[in-house]
Design a protein around this motif. Structure first.
Motif, PDB file in Angstrom:
ATOM      1  N   MET A 352       0.837  -1.198   0.000  1.00  0.00           N
ATOM      2  CA  MET A 352       0.000   0.000   0.000  1.00  0.00           C
ATOM      3  C   MET A 352       0.871   1.246   0.000  1.00  0.00           C
ATOM      4  SD  MET A 352      -2.883  -1.111   2.734  1.00  0.00           S
ATOM      5  CE  MET A 352      -2.661  -2.784   3.310  1.00  0.00           C
ATOM      6  N   SER A 353       1.890   1.253  -0.807  1.00  0.00           N
ATOM      7  CA  SER A 353       2.864   2.349  -0.791  1.00  0.00           C
ATOM      8  C   SER A 353       2.271   3.685  -1.219  1.00  0.00           C
ATOM      9  CB  SER A 353       4.050   2.004  -1.699  1.00  0.00           C
ATOM     10  OG  SER A 353       3.588   1.784  -3.018  1.00  0.00           O
ATOM     11  N   ALA A 354       1.119   3.658  -1.909  1.00  0.00           N
ATOM     12  CA  ALA A 354       0.516   4.906  -2.381  1.00  0.00           C
ATOM     13  C   ALA A 354      -0.530   5.456  -1.424  1.00  0.00           C
ATOM     14  CB  ALA A 354      -0.129   4.676  -3.744  1.00  0.00           C
ATOM     15  N   ARG A 355      -0.656   4.878  -0.241  1.00  0.00           N
ATOM     16  CA  ARG A 355      -1.755   5.237   0.662  1.00  0.00           C
ATOM     17  C   ARG A 355      -1.692   6.704   1.097  1.00  0.00           C
ATOM     18  NH1 ARG A 355       2.087   2.549   3.183  1.00  0.00           N
ATOM     19  NH2 ARG A 355       2.918   3.249   5.164  1.00  0.00           N
ATOM     20  N   TYR A 356      -0.466   7.283   1.229  1.00  0.00           N
ATOM     21  CA  TYR A 356      -0.353   8.636   1.776  1.00  0.00           C
ATOM     22  C   TYR A 356      -0.961   9.698   0.867  1.00  0.00           C
ATOM     23  CZ  TYR A 356       2.871   6.204   4.798  1.00  0.00           C
ATOM     24  OH  TYR A 356       3.415   5.316   5.668  1.00  0.00           O
ATOM     25  N   THR A 357      -1.064   9.396  -0.406  1.00  0.00           N
ATOM     26  CA  THR A 357      -1.617  10.379  -1.333  1.00  0.00           C
ATOM     27  C   THR A 357      -3.114  10.558  -1.124  1.00  0.00           C
ATOM     28  OG1 THR A 357      -2.015   8.676  -3.012  1.00  0.00           O
ATOM     29  CG2 THR A 357       0.115   9.799  -3.053  1.00  0.00           C
ATOM     30  N   HIS A 358      -3.744   9.629  -0.377  1.00  0.00           N
ATOM     31  CA  HIS A 358      -5.188   9.710  -0.173  1.00  0.00           C
ATOM     32  C   HIS A 358      -5.561  10.308   1.176  1.00  0.00           C
ATOM     33  CE1 HIS A 358      -5.488   7.290  -3.749  1.00  0.00           C
ATOM     34  NE2 HIS A 358      -4.771   6.344  -3.192  1.00  0.00           N
ATOM     35  N   SER A 359      -4.587  10.686   1.984  1.00  0.00           N
ATOM     36  CA  SER A 359      -4.868  11.194   3.321  1.00  0.00           C
ATOM     37  C   SER A 359      -4.339  12.617   3.443  1.00  0.00           C
ATOM     38  CB  SER A 359      -4.203  10.295   4.374  1.00  0.00           C
ATOM     39  OG  SER A 359      -4.584  10.681   5.663  1.00  0.00           O
ATOM     40  N   THR A 360      -5.174  13.531   3.941  1.00  0.00           N
ATOM     41  CA  THR A 360      -4.768  14.925   4.057  1.00  0.00           C
ATOM     42  C   THR A 360      -4.824  15.390   5.495  1.00  0.00           C
ATOM     43  OG1 THR A 360      -7.018  15.764   3.766  1.00  0.00           O
ATOM     44  CG2 THR A 360      -5.736  15.371   1.769  1.00  0.00           C
ATOM     45  N   ALA A 361      -4.146  16.482   5.786  1.00  0.00           N
ATOM     46  CA  ALA A 361      -4.129  17.012   7.145  1.00  0.00           C
ATOM     47  C   ALA A 361      -5.524  17.434   7.584  1.00  0.00           C
ATOM     48  CB  ALA A 361      -3.167  18.201   7.211  1.00  0.00           C
ATOM     49  N   SER A 362      -6.302  18.038   6.682  1.00  0.00           N
ATOM     50  CA  SER A 362      -7.647  18.475   7.054  1.00  0.00           C
ATOM     51  C   SER A 362      -8.548  17.288   7.371  1.00  0.00           C
ATOM     52  CB  SER A 362      -8.252  19.308   5.915  1.00  0.00           C
ATOM     53  OG  SER A 362      -8.329  18.554   4.723  1.00  0.00           O
ATOM     54  N   ARG A 363      -8.368  16.216   6.597  1.00  0.00           N
ATOM     55  CA  ARG A 363      -9.149  15.002   6.848  1.00  0.00           C
ATOM     56  C   ARG A 363      -8.812  14.422   8.215  1.00  0.00           C
ATOM     57  NH1 ARG A 363     -13.463  11.663   6.556  1.00  0.00           N
ATOM     58  NH2 ARG A 363     -12.872   9.491   6.236  1.00  0.00           N
ATOM     59  N   ASN A 364      -7.529  14.359   8.550  1.00  0.00           N
ATOM     60  CA  ASN A 364      -7.109  13.844   9.852  1.00  0.00           C
ATOM     61  C   ASN A 364      -7.639  14.712  10.984  1.00  0.00           C
ATOM     62  OD1 ASN A 364      -5.769  11.846   8.532  1.00  0.00           O
ATOM     63  ND2 ASN A 364      -3.720  12.722   8.785  1.00  0.00           N
ATOM     64  N   ARG A 365      -7.629  16.027  10.791  1.00  0.00           N
ATOM     65  CA  ARG A 365      -8.137  16.953  11.809  1.00  0.00           C
ATOM     66  C   ARG A 365      -9.619  16.684  12.090  1.00  0.00           C
ATOM     67  NH1 ARG A 365      -7.195  19.068  16.028  1.00  0.00           N
ATOM     68  NH2 ARG A 365      -5.148  19.588  15.184  1.00  0.00           N
ATOM     69  N   GLU A 366     -10.398  16.482  11.042  1.00  0.00           N
ATOM     70  CA  GLU A 366     -11.826  16.209  11.195  1.00  0.00           C
ATOM     71  C   GLU A 366     -12.056  14.901  11.946  1.00  0.00           C
ATOM     72  OE1 GLU A 366     -15.716  15.233   8.361  1.00  0.00           O
ATOM     73  OE2 GLU A 366     -13.828  15.912   7.481  1.00  0.00           O
ATOM     74  N   LEU A 367     -11.236  13.899  11.646  1.00  0.00           N
ATOM     75  CA  LEU A 367     -11.380  12.599  12.304  1.00  0.00           C
ATOM     76  C   LEU A 367     -11.141  12.688  13.797  1.00  0.00           C
ATOM     77  CD1 LEU A 367      -9.580  10.288   9.720  1.00  0.00           C
ATOM     78  CD2 LEU A 367     -12.025  10.330  10.234  1.00  0.00           C
ATOM     79  N   VAL A 368     -10.051  13.319  14.197  1.00  0.00           N
ATOM     80  CA  VAL A 368      -9.715  13.344  15.622  1.00  0.00           C
ATOM     81  C   VAL A 368     -10.669  14.230  16.414  1.00  0.00           C
ATOM     82  CG1 VAL A 368      -7.303  12.754  15.271  1.00  0.00           C
ATOM     83  CG2 VAL A 368      -7.977  15.151  15.322  1.00  0.00           C
ATOM     84  N   GLU A 369     -11.219  15.260  15.777  1.00  0.00           N
ATOM     85  CA  GLU A 369     -12.203  16.093  16.487  1.00  0.00           C
ATOM     86  C   GLU A 369     -13.460  15.263  16.781  1.00  0.00           C
ATOM     87  OE1 GLU A 369     -11.927  18.809  17.870  1.00  0.00           O
ATOM     88  OE2 GLU A 369     -10.119  19.671  17.007  1.00  0.00           O
TER      89      GLU A 369
END
Length: 374
Positions: A352-369
């Protein structure tokens, strides 16, 4: 006696004989002898110069009239033990010190007692099956030892020293959980923190439960790794602690994927600010979660307090690593995609070496909130 023939010239060829770089990054030497047949060195070489030296020695035998096919000469059989030691030495620069310590232990205590004196070429599937079946019931250790044996023999296969890798036991390298992990809810993580009898560890529990950081990553956090502003609440993993020969060693995390910034629920900001003021060491490089004595904290110091606190909220068998499992579960429940999840947890996978291209900082922020609420 006929003069030695020159093998056809092509890439990797010498004026006489051939030196070839194998997939294992070792060198193989071969030549056409006076008998018209191709002869290879009985072992491969670490350096190209050594392979060329072997060819030079073979040519001298031919010129002096003392040559005989290399395979007919009395050559000591290459044992698995000898080859494994050579493999271990060659991995010095490829493996982290902690990994080498673990591999050394698996070799000395699990693998070499059975295979050390056996001929490398003589190993077969039945020998490996018998060895694996004889191991004590320690699933994780056994899976790791089997995986190491398979890795070493894969290199022997690349070196063309064996025809086939005898490690063919299905799922032998799969780690089976002995204890099922416990995943807490967001409310239980907060309750666990509040139940800690030692206040200096309460923020540690909160960060672990909502970030999924490993113990070694938490213990190595410095003030400069923590960002607490109106717009951001996060921790950056830039290093990790491992214990080797009784001492703490701070270095790079276990993988490139572990180098990451993990956002935290903004509701943690106040608790972290209070912790930094009361317990963290001073300066940008001050440890965030030091021991009472001001050194790197050992998990064994926190464990008894955590177990008592966990028992108070109804989880008798809770372990510190379950906080990482808790965060992983909450990430998934909050709607994290596979790419989000792998990025936040610092996992690595070649598939899954390409996984990082699908995750963004804004998306992570929304998840943890979203994690903060039950």
């Amino acid at each position: 006696m006929r003069i030695a023939q020159t093998m056809p010239a092509k890439k990797g060829m010498r004026g006489w004989g051939r030196v070839r770089l194998l997939p294992s990054k070792r060198y193989q030497a071969a030549y056409v002898g006076p008998d018209g047949l191709v002869h290879k060195a009985h072992a491969t070489f670490t350096a190209k110069l050594d392979a060329e030296g072997w060819l030079a020695a073979e040519r001298r035998r031919i010129e002096q009239g003392t040559w005989s096919p290399p395979g007919q000469r009395a050559v000591a059989a290459l044992t698995f033990g000898h080859y494994a030691e050579r493999w271990f030495t060659e991995t010095t620069g490829r493996h982290k010190p902690r990994t080498r310590d673990l591999n050394r232990g698996y070799l000395d205590r699990v693998i070499l007692p059975t295979f050390a004196n056996l001929e490398l070429e003589g190993l077969n599937v039945q020998m490996v099956r018998t060895w694996f079946a004889s191991l004590d019931a320690r699933p994780t250790r056994n899976a790791n030892a089997y995986s190491l044996l398979r890795t070493i023999l894969n290199q022997a296969l690349d070196d063309e020293l064996i025809q086939v890798n005898p490690c063919r036991i299905k799922r032998a390298a799969v780690k089976v959980r002995v204890v099922e992990p416990i995943a807490l809810s967001a409310g239980e993580v907060r309750a666990l923190s509040a139940a800690m009898s030692i206040e200096r560890w309460r923020a540690l529990v909160l960060v672990a439960g909502f970030s999924g950081l490993r113990w070694g990553e938490l213990a190595a956090l410095r003030r400069s790794d923590v960002v607490l502003t109106d717009s951001e609440c996060s921790v950056t993993v830039a290093r990790a602690v491992v214990r080797r020969t009784g001492e703490f060693v701070i270095g790079r995390p276990k993988s490139h994927a572990a180098l990451r910034t993990v956002p935290l629920p903004s509701a943690l900001r106040e608790a972290l600010e209070d912790h930094l003021e009361l317990y963290a060491l001073p300066g940008r490089n001050g440890l965030v979660f030091p021991s009472v004595g001001g050194t790197v904290a050992h998990e064994n110091v926190v464990r008894p307090h955590l177990k008592k606190a966990a028992a108070k909220i109804g989880h008798q068998s809770f372990r510190f690593h379950d906080l990482r499992h808790t965060a992983a579960t909450m990430f998934a429940q909050a709607g994290a995609t596979l790419a989000d999840h792998m990025t936040l947890m610092g996992h690595t996978s070649a598939a899954m070496s390409a996984r990082y291209t699908h995750s963004t900082a804004s998306r992570n922020r929304e998840l943890v909130e979203n994690m903060w609420s039950d």
